[in-house]
Motif scaffolding. Structure first.
Motif, PDB file in Angstrom:
ATOM      1  N   VAL A 134       0.844  -1.190   0.000  1.00  0.00           N
ATOM      2  CA  VAL A 134       0.000   0.000   0.000  1.00  0.00           C
ATOM      3  C   VAL A 134       0.881   1.242   0.000  1.00  0.00           C
ATOM      4  O   VAL A 134       2.062   1.191   0.382  1.00  0.00           O
ATOM      5  CB  VAL A 134      -0.954   0.040   1.226  1.00  0.00           C
ATOM      6  CG1 VAL A 134      -1.903  -1.146   1.211  1.00  0.00           C
ATOM      7  CG2 VAL A 134      -0.170   0.112   2.520  1.00  0.00           C
ATOM      8  N   ALA A 135       0.285   2.338  -0.428  1.00  0.00           N
ATOM      9  CA  ALA A 135       1.039   3.588  -0.509  1.00  0.00           C
ATOM     10  C   ALA A 135       1.136   4.247   0.876  1.00  0.00           C
ATOM     11  O   ALA A 135       0.362   3.963   1.795  1.00  0.00           O
ATOM     12  CB  ALA A 135       0.351   4.550  -1.476  1.00  0.00           C
TER      13      ALA A 135
ATOM     14  N   GLY B 289     -10.426  -3.415  -1.744  1.00  0.00           N
ATOM     15  CA  GLY B 289     -10.974  -2.110  -1.395  1.00  0.00           C
ATOM     16  C   GLY B 289      -9.882  -1.080  -1.147  1.00  0.00           C
ATOM     17  O   GLY B 289      -8.679  -1.389  -1.152  1.00  0.00           O
ATOM     18  N   THR B 290     -10.331   0.151  -0.879  1.00  0.00           N
ATOM     19  CA  THR B 290      -9.384   1.243  -0.624  1.00  0.00           C
ATOM     20  C   THR B 290      -9.406   1.625   0.860  1.00  0.00           C
ATOM     21  O   THR B 290     -10.365   1.341   1.592  1.00  0.00           O
ATOM     22  CB  THR B 290      -9.739   2.483  -1.460  1.00  0.00           C
ATOM     23  OG1 THR B 290     -11.000   3.003  -1.021  1.00  0.00           O
ATOM     24  CG2 THR B 290      -9.815   2.120  -2.947  1.00  0.00           C
ATOM     25  N   ASN B 291      -8.357   2.309   1.277  1.00  0.00           N
ATOM     26  CA  ASN B 291      -8.271   2.782   2.666  1.00  0.00           C
ATOM     27  C   ASN B 291      -9.367   3.803   2.960  1.00  0.00           C
ATOM     28  O   ASN B 291      -9.939   3.846   4.062  1.00  0.00           O
ATOM     29  CB  ASN B 291      -6.895   3.394   2.897  1.00  0.00           C
ATOM     30  CG  ASN B 291      -6.692   3.816   4.338  1.00  0.00           C
ATOM     31  OD1 ASN B 291      -6.900   3.026   5.244  1.00  0.00           O
ATOM     32  ND2 ASN B 291      -6.277   5.057   4.568  1.00  0.00           N
TER      33      ASN B 291
ATOM     34  N   SER C 159      -4.545   7.088   7.735  1.00  0.00           N
ATOM     35  CA  SER C 159      -4.987   6.253   8.859  1.00  0.00           C
ATOM     36  C   SER C 159      -4.490   6.810  10.188  1.00  0.00           C
ATOM     37  O   SER C 159      -5.215   6.803  11.198  1.00  0.00           O
ATOM     38  CB  SER C 159      -4.493   4.817   8.678  1.00  0.00           C
ATOM     39  OG  SER C 159      -5.022   4.250   7.500  1.00  0.00           O
ATOM     40  N   GLN C 160      -3.268   7.313  10.200  1.00  0.00           N
ATOM     41  CA  GLN C 160      -2.717   7.909  11.420  1.00  0.00           C
ATOM     42  C   GLN C 160      -3.482   9.176  11.802  1.00  0.00           C
ATOM     43  O   GLN C 160      -3.783   9.416  12.987  1.00  0.00           O
ATOM     44  CB  GLN C 160      -1.237   8.221  11.216  1.00  0.00           C
ATOM     45  CG  GLN C 160      -0.345   6.987  11.124  1.00  0.00           C
ATOM     46  CD  GLN C 160       1.085   7.316  10.746  1.00  0.00           C
ATOM     47  OE1 GLN C 160       1.351   8.355  10.125  1.00  0.00           O
ATOM     48  NE2 GLN C 160       2.015   6.434  11.093  1.00  0.00           N
ATOM     49  N   VAL C 161      -3.798   9.990  10.788  1.00  0.00           N
ATOM     50  CA  VAL C 161      -4.559  11.221  11.047  1.00  0.00           C
ATOM     51  C   VAL C 161      -5.954  10.900  11.580  1.00  0.00           C
ATOM     52  O   VAL C 161      -6.444  11.512  12.544  1.00  0.00           O
ATOM     53  CB  VAL C 161      -4.661  12.064   9.762  1.00  0.00           C
ATOM     54  CG1 VAL C 161      -5.652  13.203   9.940  1.00  0.00           C
ATOM     55  CG2 VAL C 161      -3.301  12.606   9.374  1.00  0.00           C
TER      56      VAL C 161
ATOM     57  N   GLU D 215     -13.465  -3.636   5.622  1.00  0.00           N
ATOM     58  CA  GLU D 215     -12.245  -4.101   6.275  1.00  0.00           C
ATOM     59  C   GLU D 215     -11.696  -5.346   5.570  1.00  0.00           C
ATOM     60  O   GLU D 215     -10.493  -5.454   5.292  1.00  0.00           O
ATOM     61  CB  GLU D 215     -12.521  -4.420   7.751  1.00  0.00           C
ATOM     62  CG  GLU D 215     -12.247  -3.285   8.717  1.00  0.00           C
ATOM     63  CD  GLU D 215     -10.750  -3.042   8.861  1.00  0.00           C
ATOM     64  OE1 GLU D 215      -9.972  -3.997   9.054  1.00  0.00           O
ATOM     65  OE2 GLU D 215     -10.352  -1.865   8.738  1.00  0.00           O
ATOM     66  N   VAL D 216     -12.598  -6.277   5.288  1.00  0.00           N
ATOM     67  CA  VAL D 216     -12.188  -7.516   4.600  1.00  0.00           C
ATOM     68  C   VAL D 216     -11.692  -7.204   3.193  1.00  0.00           C
ATOM     69  O   VAL D 216     -10.671  -7.743   2.734  1.00  0.00           O
ATOM     70  CB  VAL D 216     -13.367  -8.512   4.565  1.00  0.00           C
ATOM     71  CG1 VAL D 216     -13.015  -9.717   3.688  1.00  0.00           C
ATOM     72  CG2 VAL D 216     -13.718  -8.968   5.977  1.00  0.00           C
ATOM     73  N   ARG D 217     -12.405  -6.323   2.489  1.00  0.00           N
ATOM     74  CA  ARG D 217     -12.015  -5.963   1.132  1.00  0.00           C
ATOM     75  C   ARG D 217     -10.626  -5.317   1.124  1.00  0.00           C
ATOM     76  O   ARG D 217      -9.788  -5.609   0.260  1.00  0.00           O
ATOM     77  CB  ARG D 217     -13.043  -4.993   0.518  1.00  0.00           C
ATOM     78  CG  ARG D 217     -14.335  -5.675   0.077  1.00  0.00           C
ATOM     79  CD  ARG D 217     -15.405  -4.652  -0.303  1.00  0.00           C
ATOM     80  NE  ARG D 217     -14.924  -3.711  -1.298  1.00  0.00           N
ATOM     81  CZ  ARG D 217     -14.902  -3.949  -2.613  1.00  0.00           C
ATOM     82  NH1 ARG D 217     -15.366  -5.102  -3.080  1.00  0.00           N
ATOM     83  NH2 ARG D 217     -14.444  -3.044  -3.454  1.00  0.00           N
ATOM     84  N   TYR D 218     -10.375  -4.436   2.111  1.00  0.00           N
ATOM     85  CA  TYR D 218      -9.075  -3.776   2.135  1.00  0.00           C
ATOM     86  C   TYR D 218      -7.954  -4.770   2.460  1.00  0.00           C
ATOM     87  O   TYR D 218      -6.874  -4.730   1.850  1.00  0.00           O
ATOM     88  CB  TYR D 218      -9.077  -2.652   3.171  1.00  0.00           C
ATOM     89  CG  TYR D 218      -7.794  -1.862   3.188  1.00  0.00           C
ATOM     90  CD1 TYR D 218      -7.537  -0.893   2.213  1.00  0.00           C
ATOM     91  CD2 TYR D 218      -6.821  -2.089   4.159  1.00  0.00           C
ATOM     92  CE1 TYR D 218      -6.360  -0.179   2.212  1.00  0.00           C
ATOM     93  CE2 TYR D 218      -5.636  -1.375   4.167  1.00  0.00           C
ATOM     94  CZ  TYR D 218      -5.406  -0.410   3.201  1.00  0.00           C
ATOM     95  OH  TYR D 218      -4.230   0.293   3.187  1.00  0.00           O
TER      96      TYR D 218
END
Length: 431
Positions: A184-185, A389-391, A192-194, A381-384
């Protein structure tokens, strides 16, 4: 110090420390409260209620004083006098003393309705004060109930924010793991941190709101503000079956403020009677006995009289007429105020009832939304995790879940507080 003494002192310190720790634990134990417990404490400790009780006691003694006006009054008078007589052609001047004692008993026979009006006014004043006490108790009950539900709301919102932080923390670990292996980028990691940092700030606010809500409940119940409490109940939905028309009828029949305005009208009518009594004669029965002597204390010579005294003011520069007009104007104002109060009570009942029904509908829709949002979050969640899926999908789903839970809790809170406001508007007794 010998070894035996050392171990004895050490054992004593340990036992003492355990006792202090146990006492501190007992003192720090949270106070368990149901809604009924909280209301009972507030009704017992609230200063506004104690003030209203003092007003009622004041009104009771005012009634006693008014009734005493129809009873017997007794006046005792003592006069000590020294005088000099003027010389005449036949008598020389001389200095003499006179001591006089008199007892006068008076009973009012007729006052034109003045005393009766004052007694009626004072009796109504006691009724007014009693209704004021009930009104104050009902307001304290509403305040306590609202504060209780606020604690429940903030406790549930605190749990929602805690769950949000847990979910976002777990998601960040997942993103970190995928970032470490290059799948992932870095933008996913940063966003996610923010999002976690924002959720942690929301959790801090939620904790502060809960602490303030607890302090407010402690204040209204008379507990120390730093008391740790544990509420026995939770926000729940119980269907309300009465119609709006039934609620309005009950409010007009039972609301203390409505009854108080009716009492105020009756008091104004009593004041009109009191004012009109100024045009009627006053008749008193009076008996007196007098003792006088030249030597102190003056009890030798005795005279008595019994008399009926009638007094009728035939001219007072229209003072009585002005008082009657003033009393009539006050009566007119009291009647308008009574009608205005009844209109306001009906509006208050309608607002609380409609707000309750609106919140009831939101409970039904938001409860379904919570289940849908939970399922959507799990799917994303599962897709990511599977790289499909995307974040952003996960973060949006988590925010939607938090909002759905918040909406549901808010709907429950609004329903319960609106129902409490409706009961207050209807004049449901405080206990």
């Amino acid at each position: 110090m010998s070894g035996q003494q050392f171990w004895k002192r050490w054992a004593a310190l340990c036992v003492g420390g355990l006792m202090v720790l146990n006492a501190a634990t007992v003192l720090a134990a949270p106070v368990e409260l149901s809604l009924d417990d909280s209301i009972a404490l507030a009704l017992k400790n609230n200063q506004s209620i104690k003030t209203a009780m003092a007003d009622k006691e004041n009104a009771r003694w005012s009634l006693s004083a008014a009734k005493a006006g129809k009873g017997l009054t007794a006046d005792i008078t003592h006069t000590a006098k020294r005088f000099k007589s003027q010389a005449t052609s036949t008598e020389p001047s001389f200095v003499n003393n006179n001591f006089d004692n008199s007892l006068v008993l008076t009973v009012p026979l007729y006052t034109g309705g003045n005393l009766e009006g004052k007694i009626e006014y004072a009796q109504l004043g006691l009724t007014y004060a009693d209704l004021g006490l009930e009104s104050t108790m009902q307001q304290v009950k509403l305040d306590t109930t609202t504060d209780y539900f606020t604690v429940l709301q903030d406790r549930n919102l605190l749990k929602v924010n805690q769950d949000s932080v847990v979910d976002l923390t777990q998601h960040l670990k997942n993103v970190q793991a995928q970032y470490d292996v290059g799948t992932v980028a870095k933008s996913d990691l940063l966003s996610s941190q923010v999002q976690l940092a924002n959720a942690q700030q929301d959790l801090t606010k939620a904790q502060n709101n809960y602490d303030l809500a607890v302090a407010n409940l402690n204040n209204v119940t008379g507990l120390p503000l730093n008391t740790e409490i544990k509420l026995k109940e939770d926000l729940k939905y119980e269907k309300y079956t009465q119609s709006l028309d039934d609620c309005i009828r009950q409010a007009l029949a039972n609301r203390p403020e409505v009854k108080q305005t009716d009492v105020a009208v009756a008091q104004s009518q009593a004041n009109v009677k009191i004012a009109k009594a100024g045009r009627a004669p006053n008749v008193n029965l009076q008996g007196s006995e007098d003792w006088n002597d030249q030597s102190f204390p003056g009890v030798e010579n005795n005279n008595w009289t019994v008399a009926v005294i009638a007094k009728w003011t035939i001219f007072d520069s229209n003072s009585t007429g002005s008082q009657i007009k003033q009393a009539d104007a006050s009566l007119d104002k009291a009647q308008h105020t009574a009608q205005q109060t009844k209109d306001s009570v009906q509006l208050e009942v309608r607002q609380a009832y409609l707000s309750m029904r609106e919140a009831e509908k939101r409970i039904q829709t938001s409860s379904v939304t919570v289940n849908q949002a939970q399922e959507d979050y799990k799917i994303n969640e599962v897709r990511y995790s599977s790289g499909v899926g995307t974040n952003l999908d996960v973060i949006d789903a988590q925010l939607a879940l938090t909002q759905a839970k918040t909406n549901y809790i808010q709907a429950l809170y609004d329903y319960n507080t609106s129902k409490a406001q409706l009961e207050k508007a209807m004049g449901v007794p405080a206990k």
